[in-house]
Scaffold this motif. Structure first.
Motif, PDB file in Angstrom:
ATOM      1  N   GLU A  11       6.566   1.180   4.497  1.00  0.00           N
ATOM      2  CA  GLU A  11       7.482   2.305   4.088  1.00  0.00           C
ATOM      3  C   GLU A  11       8.860   1.653   4.005  1.00  0.00           C
ATOM      4  O   GLU A  11       9.556   2.051   4.809  1.00  0.00           O
ATOM      5  N   GLU A  12       9.107   0.445   3.644  1.00  0.00           N
ATOM      6  CA  GLU A  12      10.451   0.193   3.895  1.00  0.00           C
ATOM      7  C   GLU A  12      11.484   0.570   2.673  1.00  0.00           C
ATOM      8  O   GLU A  12      11.043   0.322   1.467  1.00  0.00           O
ATOM      9  N   CYS A  13      12.065   1.654   3.158  1.00  0.00           N
ATOM     10  CA  CYS A  13      12.624   2.535   1.975  1.00  0.00           C
ATOM     11  C   CYS A  13      14.049   2.714   2.158  1.00  0.00           C
ATOM     12  O   CYS A  13      14.594   2.142   3.239  1.00  0.00           O
ATOM     13  N   GLY A  14      14.782   3.434   1.421  1.00  0.00           N
ATOM     14  CA  GLY A  14      16.053   3.961   1.989  1.00  0.00           C
ATOM     15  C   GLY A  14      15.947   5.452   1.765  1.00  0.00           C
ATOM     16  O   GLY A  14      15.554   6.223   0.983  1.00  0.00           O
ATOM     17  N   VAL A  15      16.816   6.183   2.842  1.00  0.00           N
ATOM     18  CA  VAL A  15      17.191   7.432   2.713  1.00  0.00           C
ATOM     19  C   VAL A  15      18.531   7.773   2.621  1.00  0.00           C
ATOM     20  O   VAL A  15      19.556   7.159   3.166  1.00  0.00           O
ATOM     21  N   VAL A  16      19.039   9.062   2.020  1.00  0.00           N
ATOM     22  CA  VAL A  16      20.146   9.747   2.124  1.00  0.00           C
ATOM     23  C   VAL A  16      20.144  11.223   2.491  1.00  0.00           C
ATOM     24  O   VAL A  16      19.116  11.787   2.159  1.00  0.00           O
ATOM     25  N   GLY A  17      21.185  11.625   2.932  1.00  0.00           N
ATOM     26  CA  GLY A  17      21.277  13.032   3.180  1.00  0.00           C
ATOM     27  C   GLY A  17      22.664  13.645   2.933  1.00  0.00           C
ATOM     28  O   GLY A  17      23.796  12.889   3.527  1.00  0.00           O
ATOM     29  N   PHE A  18      22.800  14.686   2.628  1.00  0.00           N
ATOM     30  CA  PHE A  18      24.004  15.472   2.255  1.00  0.00           C
ATOM     31  C   PHE A  18      24.315  16.712   2.766  1.00  0.00           C
ATOM     32  O   PHE A  18      23.417  17.478   2.658  1.00  0.00           O
ATOM     33  N   GLY A 106       5.533  25.931   8.349  1.00  0.00           N
ATOM     34  CA  GLY A 106       6.387  26.433   8.940  1.00  0.00           C
ATOM     35  C   GLY A 106       7.909  26.293   7.850  1.00  0.00           C
ATOM     36  O   GLY A 106       8.836  26.475   8.464  1.00  0.00           O
ATOM     37  N   GLY A 107       7.678  25.895   6.813  1.00  0.00           N
ATOM     38  CA  GLY A 107       8.616  25.814   5.696  1.00  0.00           C
ATOM     39  C   GLY A 107       9.350  26.963   5.136  1.00  0.00           C
ATOM     40  O   GLY A 107       9.478  28.058   5.579  1.00  0.00           O
ATOM     41  N   PRO A 108      10.053  26.808   4.186  1.00  0.00           N
ATOM     42  CA  PRO A 108      10.202  25.611   3.334  1.00  0.00           C
ATOM     43  C   PRO A 108      10.977  24.566   4.155  1.00  0.00           C
ATOM     44  O   PRO A 108      12.100  24.722   4.658  1.00  0.00           O
ATOM     45  N   PHE A 109      10.639  23.202   3.877  1.00  0.00           N
ATOM     46  CA  PHE A 109      11.714  22.029   4.359  1.00  0.00           C
ATOM     47  C   PHE A 109      11.134  21.002   3.486  1.00  0.00           C
ATOM     48  O   PHE A 109       9.860  20.667   2.960  1.00  0.00           O
ATOM     49  N   ALA A 110      12.056  19.803   3.232  1.00  0.00           N
ATOM     50  CA  ALA A 110      11.781  18.643   2.563  1.00  0.00           C
ATOM     51  C   ALA A 110      12.032  17.698   3.595  1.00  0.00           C
ATOM     52  O   ALA A 110      12.627  17.774   4.557  1.00  0.00           O
ATOM     53  N   LEU A 111      11.137  16.616   3.318  1.00  0.00           N
ATOM     54  CA  LEU A 111      11.352  15.427   4.367  1.00  0.00           C
ATOM     55  C   LEU A 111      11.362  14.229   3.854  1.00  0.00           C
ATOM     56  O   LEU A 111      10.407  13.977   2.580  1.00  0.00           O
ATOM     57  N   ALA A 112      12.164  13.217   4.382  1.00  0.00           N
ATOM     58  CA  ALA A 112      11.946  11.916   3.518  1.00  0.00           C
ATOM     59  C   ALA A 112      12.230  10.933   4.772  1.00  0.00           C
ATOM     60  O   ALA A 112      12.944  11.108   5.735  1.00  0.00           O
ATOM     61  N   HIS A 113      11.463   9.913   4.838  1.00  0.00           N
ATOM     62  CA  HIS A 113      11.443   8.791   5.873  1.00  0.00           C
ATOM     63  C   HIS A 113      11.465   7.430   5.471  1.00  0.00           C
ATOM     64  O   HIS A 113      10.656   7.153   4.559  1.00  0.00           O
ATOM     65  N   ASN A 114      11.851   6.338   6.179  1.00  0.00           N
ATOM     66  CA  ASN A 114      11.737   4.972   6.096  1.00  0.00           C
ATOM     67  C   ASN A 114      11.101   4.510   7.559  1.00  0.00           C
ATOM     68  O   ASN A 114      11.949   4.866   8.478  1.00  0.00           O
ATOM     69  N   GLY A 115      10.040   3.795   7.283  1.00  0.00           N
ATOM     70  CA  GLY A 115       9.604   3.075   8.625  1.00  0.00           C
ATOM     71  C   GLY A 115       8.124   3.349   8.468  1.00  0.00           C
ATOM     72  O   GLY A 115       7.328   3.704   7.473  1.00  0.00           O
ATOM     73  N   ASN A 116       7.478   2.889   9.805  1.00  0.00           N
ATOM     74  CA  ASN A 116       6.261   3.163   9.726  1.00  0.00           C
ATOM     75  C   ASN A 116       5.559   3.577  11.205  1.00  0.00           C
ATOM     76  O   ASN A 116       6.116   2.987  12.191  1.00  0.00           O
ATOM     77  N   ILE A 117       4.674   4.690  11.403  1.00  0.00           N
ATOM     78  CA  ILE A 117       4.154   4.952  12.547  1.00  0.00           C
ATOM     79  C   ILE A 117       2.990   4.229  12.858  1.00  0.00           C
ATOM     80  O   ILE A 117       2.131   4.331  12.238  1.00  0.00           O
ATOM     81  N   VAL A 118       3.107   3.938  14.203  1.00  0.00           N
ATOM     82  CA  VAL A 118       2.100   3.084  14.714  1.00  0.00           C
ATOM     83  C   VAL A 118       0.895   3.882  15.323  1.00  0.00           C
ATOM     84  O   VAL A 118      -0.089   3.297  15.341  1.00  0.00           O
ATOM     85  N   GLY A 399       6.960  -1.223   9.159  1.00  0.00           N
ATOM     86  CA  GLY A 399       7.397  -0.877   7.665  1.00  0.00           C
ATOM     87  C   GLY A 399       7.739  -2.027   6.747  1.00  0.00           C
ATOM     88  O   GLY A 399       8.178  -1.558   5.627  1.00  0.00           O
ATOM     89  N   ILE A 400       7.836  -3.173   7.180  1.00  0.00           N
ATOM     90  CA  ILE A 400       8.225  -4.183   6.176  1.00  0.00           C
ATOM     91  C   ILE A 400       7.035  -4.953   5.794  1.00  0.00           C
ATOM     92  O   ILE A 400       5.955  -5.539   6.277  1.00  0.00           O
ATOM     93  N   ASP A 401       6.616  -4.819   4.408  1.00  0.00           N
ATOM     94  CA  ASP A 401       5.434  -5.256   4.019  1.00  0.00           C
ATOM     95  C   ASP A 401       5.498  -6.544   3.630  1.00  0.00           C
ATOM     96  O   ASP A 401       6.019  -7.230   2.599  1.00  0.00           O
ATOM     97  N   THR A 402       4.818  -7.542   4.479  1.00  0.00           N
ATOM     98  CA  THR A 402       4.724  -9.110   4.293  1.00  0.00           C
ATOM     99  C   THR A 402       3.286  -9.509   4.370  1.00  0.00           C
ATOM    100  O   THR A 402       3.313 -10.605   4.280  1.00  0.00           O
ATOM    101  N   GLY A 403       2.303  -8.870   4.231  1.00  0.00           N
ATOM    102  CA  GLY A 403       1.145  -8.957   4.251  1.00  0.00           C
ATOM    103  C   GLY A 403       0.403  -9.392   5.653  1.00  0.00           C
ATOM    104  O   GLY A 403       1.325  -9.295   6.575  1.00  0.00           O
ATOM    105  N   THR A 404      -0.917  -9.563   5.825  1.00  0.00           N
ATOM    106  CA  THR A 404      -1.471  -9.762   7.071  1.00  0.00           C
ATOM    107  C   THR A 404      -1.434 -11.396   7.437  1.00  0.00           C
ATOM    108  O   THR A 404      -0.802 -12.141   6.658  1.00  0.00           O
ATOM    109  N   SER A 405      -1.787 -11.458   8.859  1.00  0.00           N
ATOM    110  CA  SER A 405      -1.400 -12.757   9.180  1.00  0.00           C
ATOM    111  C   SER A 405      -1.914 -13.928   8.504  1.00  0.00           C
ATOM    112  O   SER A 405      -1.360 -14.927   8.230  1.00  0.00           O
TER     113      SER A 405
END
Ligand code: AMP
Ligand code: SF4
Length: 464
Positions: A11-18, A106-118, A399-405
């Motif tokens: 999930e190497e991504c970009g997020v914004v919020g206003f 528990g919504g409504p809510f919207a969510l966006a994220h960048n990264g990876n949960i291990v 979250g950076i997709d560069t493949g396996t070893s």
């Protein structure tokens, strides 16, 4: 340490919020375009309309393709979150495009994220043991689910998000939109960047400061690792879901991902890259007639290298910007064709010359191998590859997709073996030490270069 063979979500991504910004969706449209380099597969926006309803639109494609003027008009409101998603080889599909909208948890809510949960698998199992029926596959849904399950324990959003964020280990820069507030948080290690800015009487948060510049916002500060910002009618309120003192910013953000005009935690990305080029020259000078970059990501590093070596910086390689990025092609042969279509040598410049080629990184080696071949075919008498990062030998779990070893050229190979594979006359990599020097930082994540993962990787005992 146990290193799983394959990684899950990428999930190497970009997020914004206003928040509190007139025509928030128009601003988000502009901000997302300036974060387009962080993800080209899909994008989306969610706004809160004047009646308090959350509206969502997302689709596959570039920001300018997904949103027409009419679409933006159909997303009224003064608060908004947006996302651009990186195309990866393993996890495709429309269903992964963000933001996600939750109305039951528990919504409504919207969510966006960048990264990876291990520890996603562990958290899912923990929830299942407690009798929760859990069917989601994505980190964002897991985050949302955790927020939803804390409804009974915690009666406000800040407490709910705090509890959810505290249970998650790994990398996340997350924005959450409710009818009344915008929340922004970073994981406790601080892997992914997230900045806060002021826009008129409202606020913006964005993965990179270049998005703040684009919409004319004034940078206030970076969101801290482990911090949760609540932005609502009362202004900006800060709290902590974890406090560790760690600042393990991803070194690849400086090396490759971020835009050169962004400033990450006080360090200009262009300045970092230029300095890394100078340090690369000091560590591995090249016996060459000219220096060239591999457009455009290594431009700043090549400037530094050329300056330090007193060699001309030439346009020895040009890029066809209309070709999709090679890295993401699903098969190796498609990747090679992709590199050839994307990059071409400039014969009039390289013919009869000893060329120092500066690239930011070698991952699988496809680009470097073909470049060396192309430059030789164009008449270069020697090709010296200089890489403005250390050998990329360990997979990323954040979250950076560069493949396996086994796909990483530097994994288990000597410098000579790598040089032989790409066919260069000489090869030199920047040291890990130089990354610290170039950034002026005392902490960084450099795990893909030295295997020093800042988190547990959560070995799966039943896999053994
Ligand atoms: P490769 O051809 O696999 O060695 O890829 C190296 C090239 O891809 C370099 O020129 C980098 O600019 C670029 N690159 C490095 N890391 C990534 C990444 N995670 N995603 C896409 N491109 C990358
Ligand atoms: Fe960045 Fe490498 Fe750390 Fe992944 S392992 S977060 S790519 S520095």
């Amino acid at each position: 340490m146990y290193i799983p063979d394959s990684r899950e979500l990428h999930e190497e991504c970009g997020v914004v919020g206003f928040y509190g910004v007139d025509h928030a969706a128009t601003h988000a449209f502009l901000a997302l375009q300036s974060l387009q380099h962080r993800g080209q597969q899909g994008c989306g926006m969610a706004t809160v309309d004047p009646s308090g309803q959350i509206l969502l639109q997302k689709n596959a494609g570039l920001v300018k393709e997904v949103f027409t003027q009419k679409d933006i008009e159909n997303l009224p409101g003064t608060s908004c979150i947006g996302h651009v998603r990186y195309p990866t080889t393993n996890v495709g599909g429309q269903e992964n495009i963000q933001p996600f909208l939750f109305s039951r948890l528990g919504g409504p809510f919207a969510l966006a994220h960048n990264g990876n949960i291990v520890n996603a698998e562990q958290v899912k199992k923990y929830l299942e043991k407690q009798g929760h029926l859990f069917r989601s596959t994505s980190d964002s849904e897991l985050f949302a689910y955790l927020i939803g399950t804390t409804m009974r324990q915690a009666n406000n959003w800040e407490a709910r998000i705090t509890r959810a964020a505290n249970l998650l280990d790994g990398a996340f820069a997350t924005v959450i939109l409710t009818p009344h507030a915008l929340y922004a948080c970073r994981d406790k290690y601080g892997f992914r960047p997230l900045s806060l800015g002021k826009l008129g009487s409202g606020y913006i948060v964005a993965s990179e400061t270049c998005a703040l510049e684009t919409v004319g916002a004034e940078w206030i500060r970076d969101v801290e690792p482990g911090e949760l910002l609540t932005i609502d009618q009362k202004g900006v309120h800060s709290s902590w879901h974890s406090r560790t003192g760690l600042h393990k910013m991803c070194a690849m953000e400086y090396i490759y991902f971020a835009r050169p005009d962004s400033v990450i935690e006080g360090c200009s990305v262009h300045a970092f890259r230029k300095q890394s080029g100078r340090l690369l020259q000091a560590e591995h000078p090249a016996d060459a007639d000219l220096v060239t970059c591999v457009p455009e990501s290594s431009m700043s590093a090549a400037m530094g290298f050329a300056e330090a070596s007193h060699l001309p910086l030439e346009m020895g390689i040009i890029k066809n910007i209309y070709v999709a990025r090679t890295f993401i092609q699903p098969t190796q042969s498609m990747r090679s064709v992709g590199v050839k279509m994307k990059l071409s040598p400039v014969t009039s410049i390289v013919k009869g010359k000893r060329v120092a080629v500066i690239d930011d990184s070698i991952v699988r080696g496809t680009t470097s191998k073909l470049l060396v071949q192309m430059l030789r075919e164009a008449g270069a008498t020697a090709v010296h590859m200089r890489i403005a990062s250390p050998p990329y030998a360990w997979p990323c779990f954040y979250g950076i997709d560069t493949g396996t070893s086994d796909q990483l050229l530097a994994s288990g190979r000597s410098l000579q073996a790598i040089s032989d594979f790409i066919g260069a006359d000489s090869l030199g990599y920047l040291s890990v030490d130089a990354l610290y020097k170039a950034s002026g930082r005392t902490q960084l994540c450099t795990a893909c270069f030295d295997g020093g993962y800042p988190t547990e990787l959560y070995q799966e005992p039943d896999n053994k």
